[in-house]
Structures are given as C-alpha cells and as structure tokens.
Scaffold this motif. Structure first.
Motif, mmCIF file in Angstrom:
data_model
loop_
_atom_site.group_PDB
_atom_site.id
_atom_site.type_symbol
_atom_site.label_atom_id
_atom_site.label_comp_id
_atom_site.label_asym_id
_atom_site.label_seq_id
_atom_site.Cartn_x
_atom_site.Cartn_y
_atom_site.Cartn_z
ATOM 1 N N ALA A 1 -15.178 -1.317 5.815
ATOM 2 C CA ALA A 1 -15.929 -0.077 5.520
ATOM 3 C C ALA A 1 -17.127 -0.526 4.761
ATOM 4 N N ASP B 1 -19.230 -2.254 -4.716
ATOM 5 C CA ASP B 1 -17.991 -1.675 -3.816
ATOM 6 C C ASP B 1 -17.019 -1.971 -4.917
ATOM 7 N N ARG C 1 0.442 -8.137 4.641
ATOM 8 C CA ARG C 1 -0.891 -7.645 5.374
ATOM 9 C C ARG C 1 -1.884 -9.076 5.217
ATOM 10 N N GLY D 1 0.831 -1.403 0.160
ATOM 11 C CA GLY D 1 -0.031 -0.010 0.009
ATOM 12 C C GLY D 1 0.883 1.255 -0.073
ATOM 13 N N ALA E 1 -14.004 6.841 -0.242
ATOM 14 C CA ALA E 1 -14.982 5.768 -0.359
ATOM 15 C C ALA E 1 -15.960 5.433 0.599
HETATM 16 N N1 T4K Z 1 -14.307 -0.831 0.405
HETATM 17 C C1 T4K Z 1 -13.033 -1.582 0.243
HETATM 18 C C2 T4K Z 1 -13.299 -2.881 -0.338
HETATM 19 C C3 T4K Z 1 -11.775 -1.132 0.532
HETATM 20 O O1 T4K Z 1 -10.766 -2.010 0.718
HETATM 21 C C4 T4K Z 1 -11.872 0.174 1.189
HETATM 22 C C5 T4K Z 1 -10.472 0.666 1.589
HETATM 23 C C6 T4K Z 1 -13.061 0.941 1.426
HETATM 24 C C7 T4K Z 1 -14.436 0.383 0.895
HETATM 25 C C8 T4K Z 1 -13.037 2.117 1.841
HETATM 26 O O2 T4K Z 1 -12.138 3.207 1.182
HETATM 27 P P1 T4K Z 1 -11.639 4.695 1.805
HETATM 28 O O3 T4K Z 1 -12.862 4.949 2.600
HETATM 29 O O4 T4K Z 1 -10.473 4.390 2.468
HETATM 30 O O5 T4K Z 1 -11.453 5.413 0.562
HETATM 31 C C9 T4K Z 1 -6.218 0.598 4.120
HETATM 32 C C10 T4K Z 1 -6.716 1.738 3.784
HETATM 33 O O6 T4K Z 1 -6.845 2.695 4.447
HETATM 34 C C11 T4K Z 1 -8.046 1.621 2.946
HETATM 35 O O7 T4K Z 1 -8.553 2.573 2.264
HETATM 36 C C12 T4K Z 1 -8.166 0.179 2.364
HETATM 37 N N2 T4K Z 1 -9.496 -0.179 1.713
HETATM 38 C C13 T4K Z 1 -7.573 -1.039 3.160
HETATM 39 C C14 T4K Z 1 -7.789 -2.166 2.364
HETATM 40 O O8 T4K Z 1 -6.299 -0.559 3.390
HETATM 41 P P2 T4K Z 1 -5.492 -0.103 6.632
HETATM 42 O O9 T4K Z 1 -6.026 0.241 7.952
HETATM 43 O O10 T4K Z 1 -4.853 -1.560 6.122
HETATM 44 O O11 T4K Z 1 -4.253 1.033 6.344
HETATM 45 P P3 T4K Z 1 -2.830 1.152 6.871
HETATM 46 O O12 T4K Z 1 -2.761 2.673 7.453
HETATM 47 O O13 T4K Z 1 -2.555 0.107 7.727
HETATM 48 O O14 T4K Z 1 -1.936 1.423 5.692
HETATM 49 C C15 T4K Z 1 -1.827 0.276 4.796
HETATM 50 C C16 T4K Z 1 -0.336 0.263 4.569
HETATM 51 O O15 T4K Z 1 -0.019 1.268 3.478
HETATM 52 C C17 T4K Z 1 0.837 0.359 5.517
HETATM 53 O O16 T4K Z 1 1.592 -0.541 5.561
HETATM 54 C C18 T4K Z 1 1.463 1.735 5.240
HETATM 55 C C19 T4K Z 1 1.009 1.829 3.832
HETATM 56 N N3 T4K Z 1 0.793 3.346 3.691
HETATM 57 C C20 T4K Z 1 -0.170 3.959 3.994
HETATM 58 C C21 T4K Z 1 -0.596 5.288 3.731
HETATM 59 C C22 T4K Z 1 -1.961 5.852 4.211
HETATM 60 C C23 T4K Z 1 1.856 4.395 3.201
HETATM 61 O O17 T4K Z 1 3.089 3.690 2.838
HETATM 62 N N4 T4K Z 1 1.747 5.606 2.857
HETATM 63 C C24 T4K Z 1 0.277 5.985 3.285
HETATM 64 O O18 T4K Z 1 0.328 7.323 3.068
HETATM 65 O O19 T4K Z 1 -6.234 0.373 5.512
#
Ligand code: T4K
Length: 405
Positions: free
Chosen positions: A110, A179, A335, A32, A84
């Motif tokens: 979500a 979605d 992950r 990600g 989203a």
């Molecule tokens: N429907 C589905 C099927 C989805 O997968 C998602 C979101 C949604 C709806 C809702 O979309 P949004 O409202 O978010 O637009 C992450 C994302 O935050 C999320 O958008 C995404 N799906 C989901 C699959 O992954 P987390 O909790 O795993 O995020 P986090 O903070 O652990 O980050 C993931 C990895 O990315 C980390 O290893 C670090 C890296 N990263 C993250 C960010 C934000 C970076 O390297 N730079 C960054 O700026 O949810």
C-alpha cells in the motif's frame, strides 16, 4: 478448555502433520486476529449512533476519536480517514508530491500503491540491515531533480532513523511523510510517533493494534496541510455547494470511530498482552541457532503488535518457506510479512533493480501469531514445533524434498 488447546507435544519429526501426524491445533491460529475491547461499551456507542441517526460525515464519534489520537500523540491535528491507504493518498496529494518519491521496498504494498495510484513514481530504496528500515545513505544517492519527497515506514512499530531523515529532508528541500501504519502507540526518543516529518499516517485496520474495523488517520502539526487534507477527505467541500479543491471520499464512519474509541480504551491491556507474548517468544526461541526474534527498543514505547522471526537457512538448514509450510499444516498461519519486496511485485517489477538487503530479509522473515486471541500455552506449543523443526533441520528438509511430487 481453551479452544486452541494443543494436542500432546510433538517429540519426533514424524509427529509433524506434514509427515502424517495430527495438527498441533484444532483451529487455525492467525496473525492479525483483531484485538477487541469492551463489547458493552461498543454496543452502547452503536445504540447512541442509531438514536442520533448520524452515521458518517464527520460525526461526533469521529470528532472524539480525532481528539483522542491528537492528545495521545501530542500532535496538533488529526484527520480520521476510512483507511490508511486513502490516508496516504490524501497526505501525498495535500503535500503536493509529484514526479518521484523515495520509499523503502521492504513494506506493505500500500505504501507504493498510494504513490503509483496518483502516477507518482515510487523509487525503491534498500533497507539498513540493522534497523530493517529505509537506508538513509542509499536514500541520498537516489535523489534526482524529479524527487519531491520521501515516505519512510516505521515498520512493525520499530522506528526508522527519524532524526537523520528529517535532516536530509530539510537539507534537500524534500517533503517527509511517515507511513506509521504499524506504529500507533509507539515513541521515538521519548516523543510519540505522529509528530515527525511533515505528516504521519496511522492504520486502524482490523489487524492493527487498535482497530476501527477499517480506519486510518493523518496527523500533522502543519495547519495548512491539515486544512487541505480535511477538505480533500470530503470531496473538497467548504460549505454546502462550495468546492475548494479536487477531493475524494476518505471519511471515517461513526461505527468505525465507535470501535476505534472503544479499542483505544483498552490499548494498555493490549500492549501488556502483546509485550508478554513477545517476551515469551524471544525467551523460548533464544538459544535456537539460526533463529532470531526481532527485538524492540525497551527505552521506547512500543505496541509489540508484530512478532517477527528471522530464519537464517544457512544455519537452520530448513528454509523459511519450508518452516512456514510446516506451521501451516499445524494450523499456525504464520505470514511472510513482507515478501518479496515491492520492487519485485508485478506492477513494479524492475529486473534491473537490485536491493540486496531487502531481498535477503524478505526471504528470512516470518510473522507469528500474537495478540489477545493467543495464549501463553499456544506460544509454547508453536515454539516447540519451531524447535523440533529447526533442531532437525537437515532431516526435515531432506524428507520434505524427497516427498515433494
Ligand atoms: N502501510 C503499511 C506499512 C501497512 O502494513 C498497511 C496495511 C497499510 C499501509 C495500509 O493500511 P490499511 O489501508 O489496510 O488501513 C493485512 C491488512 O489488510 C493490512 O491492513 C496490513 N497493512 C497488512 C500488513 O496486513 P493481508 O492481505 O495480509 O490481510 P489478510 O486478509 O490476509 O489478513 C491477515 C490475517 O488476519 C489473516 O490471517 C486473517 C486475520 N484476520 C483478518 C481480518 C481482516 C482476522 O482474523 N480477522 C479479520 O477481521 O493485509
């Protein structure tokens, strides 16, 4: 030298960091990591925003971003939204969903939250073991007089059985929302994702294939739905002081749209890199028994944003969680997308509900780092670690268990 340059390849399990060796990577490799397009074009757009002094509330970059998305997907209307999750909430409300809505449990939380937030009951459906998306057969058995709609998820950019779902929705008089958070730039039967069902939702979160820092969009061919969704996204305002309906603040900012537009300009490059990475993982892990890299339909367009590996622990003798723990020690932050299934998460936990395919798959999947921040050499090093662990599965697992406090 590349900052992720791996150290010498690991030969024996005592080389693994978890057993005392050096980590394979000096820095963390994330799943990600954002794809970032031409920085100069983005900076030029930001300067334009400052000169115009129009920062949000449906500005010209948002307008342009919406037009580009509508063009690319071949859909009549696109409403850009701040993310989203809010896009799903607005689409759900604009569609008039209430009572019960059927959703797959195997998705990011979500999808379910967007319903529960509005006190609509998500009714969790199992997945088809072949497609890993909502099982249309079980779905039909879950329809009750309270059911108003279906939210299907095009997970990891892999399509659900869209034609079947459309047929069920029409026959049972249910609304159908997709979605498609993961499926921007993907196609189904040669048509771009975006134009199916009553509406679809994309995500442009930082971790998505095309990002707008945070962002989302509702796309639909339905004029009335688009009109209502657009009103709801801006508090229900029709003109100054006139409110047509209850609304919220779902607006996308100009800086997000500038990022989205800039990244869209590079999307072909992102796809080419992602596709190459996906092929490399699949090839380098191909003959490893108990390990499968989920494939994509090569007849369709795909963004290849997720590289998902499935681990059959009865074969590898090392579990998915043990492998993940080992990879994390090597600075490879693989992950568990998506574990443990929404129906087993605290707000939804129903001990009575059993979804065997979701439960089985959520114990087996692991998403691996890909995207523009990863190099082929990184992938080779990651695959070597996986190979070392899996081909010594029993020994690794016994050693881990023996060393566990
Ligand atoms: N429907 C589905 C099927 C989805 O997968 C998602 C979101 C949604 C709806 C809702 O979309 P949004 O409202 O978010 O637009 C992450 C994302 O935050 C999320 O958008 C995404 N799906 C989901 C699959 O992954 P987390 O909790 O795993 O995020 P986090 O903070 O652990 O980050 C993931 C990895 O990315 C980390 O290893 C670090 C890296 N990263 C993250 C960010 C934000 C970076 O390297 N730079 C960054 O700026 O949810």
């Amino acid at each position: 030298m590349h900052k992720h340059m791996p150290h010498a390849p690991k030969q024996v399990i005592s080389d693994l960091q978890i057993f005392g060796g050096r980590p394979a990577f000096a820095e963390k490799l994330h799943v990600g990591r954002p794809n970032i397009g031409n920085r100069q074009w983005f900076a030029d757009r930001v300067n334009e925003i400052f000169e115009r002094k129009w920062l949000t509330n449906n500005g010209p970059f948002v307008d342009e971003f919406e037009k580009r998305i509508a063009e690319l997907t071949g859909v009549k209307h696109c409403i850009a939204i701040c993310n989203a999750t809010i896009a799903l909430e607005i689409a759900i409300r604009a569609l008039g969903l209430k009572g019960e809505v059927i959703v797959p449990s195997f998705t990011f939380v979500a999808t379910a939250h967007a319903l529960q937030w509005q006190e609509i009951t998500p009714v969790f459906c199992d997945i088809d073991p072949q497609t890993h998306t909502i099982d249309p057969n079980q779905l039909e058995t879950l329809i009750t007089p309270r059911t108003t709609g279906i939210i299907a998820v095009n997970l990891f950019g892999r399509n659900c059985e869209i034609a079947r779902l459309e047929e069920i929705a029409t026959r049972r008089n249910l609304k159908l929302l997709f979605d498609s958070a993961h499926a921007f730039g993907c196609s189904y039967q040669g048509r771009m994702i975006g134009g199916f069902g009553d509406a679809e939702v994309f995500s442009f979160h930082a971790t998505k294939f095309v990002n707008a820092f945070e962002g989302g969009a509702i796309v639909t061919n339905n004029d009335d739905l688009a009109h209502t969704a657009r009103l709801m996204q801006n508090f229900g305002f029709t003109t100054y002081d006139q409110i047509a309906c209850v609304g919220t603040n779902g607006k996308m900012s100009e800086v997000s749209a500038a990022m989205g537009l800039t990244n869209m300009e590079s999307m072909d490059d992102f796809i080419a890199i992602n596709r190459q990475h996906h092929k490399q993982y699949a090839k380098e892990l191909a003959d490893l028994s108990g390990v499968t890299v989920l494939s994509n339909d090569e007849e369709e367009k795909c963004n290849y944003q997720y590289v998902v590996m499935e681990i059959d622990a009865s074969n590898t003798l090392v579990t998915r969680d043990e492998l993940m723990q080992i990879l994390h020690h090597e600075n490879v932050l693989a992950r568990r997308y998506f574990y443990p299934g929404c129906h087993r998460m605290k707000p939804y936990n129903s001990s009575a509900l059993s979804l065997p395919e979701t439960e089985k798959l959520s114990e087996r999947v692991l998403s691996l780092p890909t995207g523009t921040s990863i190099t082929p050499a990184d992938i080779t090093a990651i695959c070597r670690i996986i190979r070392l662990v899996v081909s010594n599965g029993r020994e690794v697992s016994e050693k881990l268990r023996a060393e566990r406090p």
